[in-house]
Write a protein that holds these residues in place. Sequence first.
Motif, PDB file in Angstrom:
ATOM      1  N   CYS A 274       9.397   8.021  -0.857  1.00 28.24           N
ATOM      2  CA  CYS A 274       9.250   6.503  -1.269  1.00 28.24           C
ATOM      3  C   CYS A 274      10.542   5.934  -1.030  1.00 28.24           C
ATOM      4  CB  CYS A 274       8.773   6.383  -2.838  1.00 28.24           C
ATOM      5  SG  CYS A 274       8.598   4.750  -3.247  1.00 28.24           S
ATOM      6  N   ARG A 275      11.735   6.669  -1.373  1.00 31.16           N
ATOM      7  CA  ARG A 275      13.023   6.345  -1.046  1.00 31.16           C
ATOM      8  C   ARG A 275      13.352   6.152   0.360  1.00 31.16           C
ATOM      9  NH1 ARG A 275      14.041  10.260  -5.185  1.00 31.16           N
ATOM     10  NH2 ARG A 275      14.658  11.545  -3.586  1.00 31.16           N
ATOM     11  N   ARG A 276      12.551   6.700   1.325  1.00 34.56           N
ATOM     12  CA  ARG A 276      12.479   6.689   2.914  1.00 34.56           C
ATOM     13  C   ARG A 276      11.732   5.734   3.458  1.00 34.56           C
ATOM     14  NH1 ARG A 276      15.247  11.366   4.228  1.00 34.56           N
ATOM     15  NH2 ARG A 276      15.938  10.214   6.041  1.00 34.56           N
TER      16      ARG A 276
ATOM     17  N   ARG B  83       0.843  -1.169   0.056  1.00 32.29           N
ATOM     18  CA  ARG B  83       0.008  -0.090  -0.188  1.00 32.29           C
ATOM     19  C   ARG B  83       0.751   1.278   0.093  1.00 32.29           C
ATOM     20  NH1 ARG B  83      -4.528   1.233   4.634  1.00 32.29           N
ATOM     21  NH2 ARG B  83      -5.204   3.490   3.708  1.00 32.29           N
ATOM     22  N   PHE B  84       1.682   1.347   0.779  1.00 33.88           N
ATOM     23  CA  PHE B  84       2.790   2.427   0.741  1.00 33.88           C
ATOM     24  C   PHE B  84       3.536   2.750  -0.734  1.00 33.88           C
ATOM     25  CE2 PHE B  84       7.110   4.316   0.846  1.00 33.88           C
ATOM     26  CZ  PHE B  84       6.761   5.230   2.030  1.00 33.88           C
ATOM     27  N   ALA B  85       3.802   1.702  -1.224  1.00 36.25           N
ATOM     28  CA  ALA B  85       4.334   1.666  -2.847  1.00 36.25           C
ATOM     29  C   ALA B  85       3.401   2.382  -3.818  1.00 36.25           C
ATOM     30  CB  ALA B  85       4.844   0.374  -3.245  1.00 36.25           C
ATOM     31  N   ARG B  86       2.070   1.784  -3.564  1.00 35.45           N
ATOM     32  CA  ARG B  86       0.875   2.227  -4.521  1.00 35.45           C
ATOM     33  C   ARG B  86       0.962   3.961  -4.030  1.00 35.45           C
ATOM     34  NH1 ARG B  86      -2.174  -2.182  -3.187  1.00 35.45           N
ATOM     35  NH2 ARG B  86      -3.332  -0.883  -1.650  1.00 35.45           N
ATOM     36  N   ILE B  87       0.945   4.257  -3.129  1.00 36.37           N
ATOM     37  CA  ILE B  87       0.681   5.719  -2.513  1.00 36.37           C
ATOM     38  C   ILE B  87       1.889   6.646  -2.940  1.00 36.37           C
ATOM     39  CG2 ILE B  87       0.645   7.428  -0.754  1.00 36.37           C
ATOM     40  CD1 ILE B  87      -1.190   5.298   0.625  1.00 36.37           C
ATOM     41  N   PHE B  88       3.059   6.048  -2.652  1.00 36.33           N
ATOM     42  CA  PHE B  88       4.279   6.948  -2.771  1.00 36.33           C
ATOM     43  C   PHE B  88       4.969   6.855  -4.330  1.00 36.33           C
ATOM     44  CE2 PHE B  88       3.493   7.264   1.651  1.00 36.33           C
ATOM     45  CZ  PHE B  88       3.422   8.492   2.129  1.00 36.33           C
ATOM     46  N   SER B  89       4.345   6.035  -4.945  1.00 33.11           N
ATOM     47  CA  SER B  89       4.927   5.892  -6.318  1.00 33.11           C
ATOM     48  C   SER B  89       4.008   6.504  -7.165  1.00 33.11           C
ATOM     49  CB  SER B  89       5.141   4.409  -6.631  1.00 33.11           C
ATOM     50  OG  SER B  89       4.061   3.294  -6.704  1.00 33.11           O
ATOM     51  N   LEU B  90       2.867   7.068  -6.936  1.00 29.08           N
ATOM     52  CA  LEU B  90       2.041   7.648  -7.729  1.00 29.08           C
ATOM     53  C   LEU B  90       2.717   8.753  -8.363  1.00 29.08           C
ATOM     54  CD1 LEU B  90      -1.167   8.550  -5.428  1.00 29.08           C
ATOM     55  CD2 LEU B  90      -1.134   7.086  -7.523  1.00 29.08           C
TER      56      LEU B  90
END
Length: 136
Positions: free
Chosen positions: A114-116, A92-99
């Motif tokens: 996302c890198r953090r 879920r983190f990846a979905r949000i922060f890779s938008l």
Amino acid sequence: MLAEAGIWGSIRHHGLLGDTVIVSDDAGQFRVGNHALCWVHAERLLQKLMPATPRQVRKVETVRDLVWKFYRTLKSVKRKPPPGLAAAFHKRFARIFSLRTGYHDLDKLLARLCRRKDELLKVLERPDTPLHTNAS
């Protein structure tokens, strides 16, 4: 910053604090040891964006809403983390922060956060880690 480095070096040298997690607003002098990022300060970076169009304003509002919903869910499971939940949070983190929104400044900030990921999701491996530094 030199003083903080000396203090931290002495603490580590004497074996004090073990694997204590240091939660910070990302100020360099606190990025030591086992580090986690404060969610409130991370989200504050979104607040500081200066959208120039109504479309950009909506993009920022949407992302802020996604981040706060994620944070509330993370906070609720932190109290009593179910086993095996970390993978779902990472996804879920990846979905949000890779938008990619098309708003360059927002996209750049999302990529930076996302890198953090490991520092923002430290609580999944260490549930005793605070999510923010507001009590400091």
